[in-house]
Design an enzyme around this catalytic site. Structure first.
Site, mmCIF file in Angstrom:
data_model
loop_
_atom_site.group_PDB
_atom_site.id
_atom_site.type_symbol
_atom_site.label_atom_id
_atom_site.label_comp_id
_atom_site.label_asym_id
_atom_site.label_seq_id
_atom_site.Cartn_x
_atom_site.Cartn_y
_atom_site.Cartn_z
ATOM 1 N N HIS A 165 28.680 44.884 16.609
ATOM 2 C CA HIS A 165 28.120 44.318 18.015
ATOM 3 C C HIS A 165 28.790 43.143 18.611
ATOM 4 O O HIS A 165 28.366 42.312 19.212
ATOM 5 C CB HIS A 165 26.534 43.935 17.687
ATOM 6 C CG HIS A 165 25.907 44.962 16.936
ATOM 7 N ND1 HIS A 165 25.095 45.975 17.378
ATOM 8 C CD2 HIS A 165 25.840 44.960 15.407
ATOM 9 C CE1 HIS A 165 24.399 46.490 16.314
ATOM 10 N NE2 HIS A 165 25.019 45.860 15.279
ATOM 11 N N SER A 286 49.426 34.134 37.295
ATOM 12 C CA SER A 286 48.495 34.461 38.635
ATOM 13 C C SER A 286 49.258 33.529 39.707
ATOM 14 O O SER A 286 49.834 32.490 39.509
ATOM 15 C CB SER A 286 47.182 33.659 38.214
ATOM 16 O OG SER A 286 46.642 32.878 39.368
ATOM 17 N N LYS A 292 48.100 30.751 33.954
ATOM 18 C CA LYS A 292 47.542 32.173 33.421
ATOM 19 C C LYS A 292 48.348 32.964 32.969
ATOM 20 O O LYS A 292 49.629 33.006 33.173
ATOM 21 C CB LYS A 292 47.002 32.806 34.825
ATOM 22 C CG LYS A 292 45.742 32.228 35.108
ATOM 23 C CD LYS A 292 44.463 32.838 34.241
ATOM 24 C CE LYS A 292 43.663 33.722 35.136
ATOM 25 N NZ LYS A 292 42.614 34.294 34.433
ATOM 26 N N GLU A 299 44.777 45.750 30.195
ATOM 27 C CA GLU A 299 43.605 46.015 31.102
ATOM 28 C C GLU A 299 43.822 47.592 31.710
ATOM 29 O O GLU A 299 42.927 48.215 32.099
ATOM 30 C CB GLU A 299 43.420 44.969 32.088
ATOM 31 C CG GLU A 299 42.780 43.800 31.654
ATOM 32 C CD GLU A 299 43.207 42.691 32.715
ATOM 33 O OE1 GLU A 299 42.122 42.241 33.470
ATOM 34 O OE2 GLU A 299 44.285 41.948 32.846
#
Ligand code: ARG
Length: 467
Positions: A165, A286, A292, A299
């Site tokens: 979980h 970024s 970043k 992704e």
């Protein structure tokens, strides 16, 4: 109303009984050449095998056979050199190649289509293409397994929190975690290999749907093209797209597996976790936030899963309810598979790169391994083993010890033995021997368990099984 043309290039190939011209929209909806040109090499190989068989069976003359073979080689060379003019008016790769062949060699080119149809031709070409795609994919998957196994080997003893979980559950080793993916990908390879085995039968010679009156030898063409045997039923041969569906289904499951690993990469590389640092090669910055490091590749592996599943669903819906035998709906089988295979190849390879490149923060993993009372099961197991407490009761006692530690804001092994005995007097100081995360993983020696010694064995076994 749109333009009606005079008889076009394709109608010249099949339009003997047609009088009127075609609507311009027909070409737009009907042409598959923009995508089926991808299997030009398979189409040429199929034609060569067919031609050689026709000659051997005395259906075509040796001279025609020679002319066709040489002509097909020239067509192939033109396509590979980028000199071939693909014509949408000629619908598909089959008519484009046959038409050019006839330009080059004259009447012999028109004899090639004896005893076959585009229906068995396309089924053959697409099987050959899919077979090669599966073989390429298998190679990429093997490389991914190799990368995972190498990292698992190096991290057989690296302790990290295991989750259920996404809540801290029990300490595990990073190597063990990575080997879970090696198993998943092993099954993916198995599913693809299975699909390959079933698809490796040759439709050629089924002709349009019923077979042919010419004395062909289907075993010859099957063998020449590396198929195990001819397909048994001519109607099935031109109607079946199971092989695409199976490949897509195996691909969809594979993509799902990749998306899970990708998600873990995203989570592990997040600041809150800090378990791994993805390399510059697979992250982006970024344009506004200078600090970043975004896990874009991970992704996208996660995101591209959607289109692979979409491809499977798209073809399932296309095939549903189609009467036998061939229907033009089936021309819609190609783009989903092409897209899925392209997507899988790039995602598997990107994942292999990320796995090989990521920097593992062992200290951080170890520090987090004990957070969240991940050693609670070890305390309960100790009560069973050392104090003879039934497990269900040990579970309750441990829960109360955890509550006490939570109240104190400390870890289980930071409680004093007196604190623990206040919950249950059967607990002794010996319990501290099992509460460390290192001891915890070392104790999980059951078959398939996370103990470093088991992981090392599993690494060796995985190398032998998969590489
Ligand atoms: N381009 C067609 C396809 O991909 C080839 C088969 C055409 N057959 C036919 N009877 N029109 O399905």
């Amino acid at each position: 109303m749109t333009e009606r043309s005079a008889k076009g290039a394709a109608t010249a190939m099949w339009g003997g009984h047609f009088e009127g011209g075609q609507d311009a929209l027909l070409e737009a909806i009907n042409a598959s050449i923009d995508f089926d040109r991808r299997f030009y090499a398979e189409d040429v190989a199929g034609s060569k095998a067919h031609c050689a068989m026709l000659v051997r069976q005395g259906i075509l003359s040796e001279d025609d056979g020679d002319a066709i073979r040489e002509g097909l080689d020239r067509v192939l060379a033109e396509i590979e050199a980028g000199d071939f003019r693909f014509d949408r008016a000629l619908e598909d790769i089959h008519l484009n190649i046959e038409s050019r062949l006839t330009d080059l060699i004259g009447d012999a080119g028109k004899r090639l289509h004896t005893a076959r149809s585009r229906n068995d031709q396309v089924a053959t070409d697409f099987r050959l293409w899919t077979r090669a795609a599966i073989d390429r994919l298998d190679g990429h998957l093997k490389a991914l397994q190799a990368a995972l196994i190498d990292r698992a080997d190096a991290h057989a003893g690296t302790v990290m929190p295991g989750f259920t979980h996404l809540q801290p559950a029990q300490p595990v080793t990073f190597g063990h975690h990575l080997l879970a993916y090696v198993e998943m990908i092993g099954r993916d390879r198995g599913r693809l290999t299975d699909a390959r085995r079933r698809l490796n039968e040759c439709p050629l010679g089924a002709a349009a749907l019923a077979g042919t009156s010419f004395p062909i030898d289907r075993a010859q063409t099957a063998e020449a093209l590396g198929f195990d045997r001819p397909m048994a039923n001519s109607m099935d041969a031109v109607s079946d797209r199971d092989f695409v569906l199976e490949t897509l289904a195996a691909g969809a499951i594979l993509a799902t597996h990749l998306s899970r690993l990708a998600e873990e990469m995203v989570v592990w590389s997040s600041a809150g976790f800090g378990f791994v640092k993805l390399s510059d090669a697979f992250t982006t910055g970024s344009s506004i936030m200078p600090q970043k490091r975004n896990p874009d590749a991970a992704e996208l592996v996660r995101g591209k899963c959607g289109r692979v599943i979409g491809s499977l669903i798209s073809l399932l819906v296309t095939m549903k309810g189609l009467s036998l035998a061939y229907s033009k709906d089936m021309q819609e089988d190609k783009e989903p598979l092409f897209d899925a295979v392209d997507t899988l190849e790039i995602t598997v390879r990107a994942m292999t790169g990320m796995v090989g490149d990521m920097a593992v923060n062992e200290e951080r993993m170890l520090a987090m391994a004990g957070v969240g009372y991940t050693n609670a099961t070890d305390l309960a197991d100790w009560l069973v083993r050392a104090a003879g407490v039934p497990f269900r009761e040990a579970h309750g006692i441990t829960g109360r010890v955890v509550r006490l530690a939570e109240k104190r804001g400390c870890a289980l092994d930071a409680l004093s033995v007196e604190d623990m005995r206040s919950v249950d007097p059967r607990i002794t100081g010996a319990v501290f021997d099992v509460l460390g995360v290192e001891q915890s993983v070392a104790s999980r020696t059951s078959l398939g368990g996370t103990a470093p010694e088991r992981v090392r064995e599993a690494v060796a076994t995985a190398r032998a099984r998969f590489l």
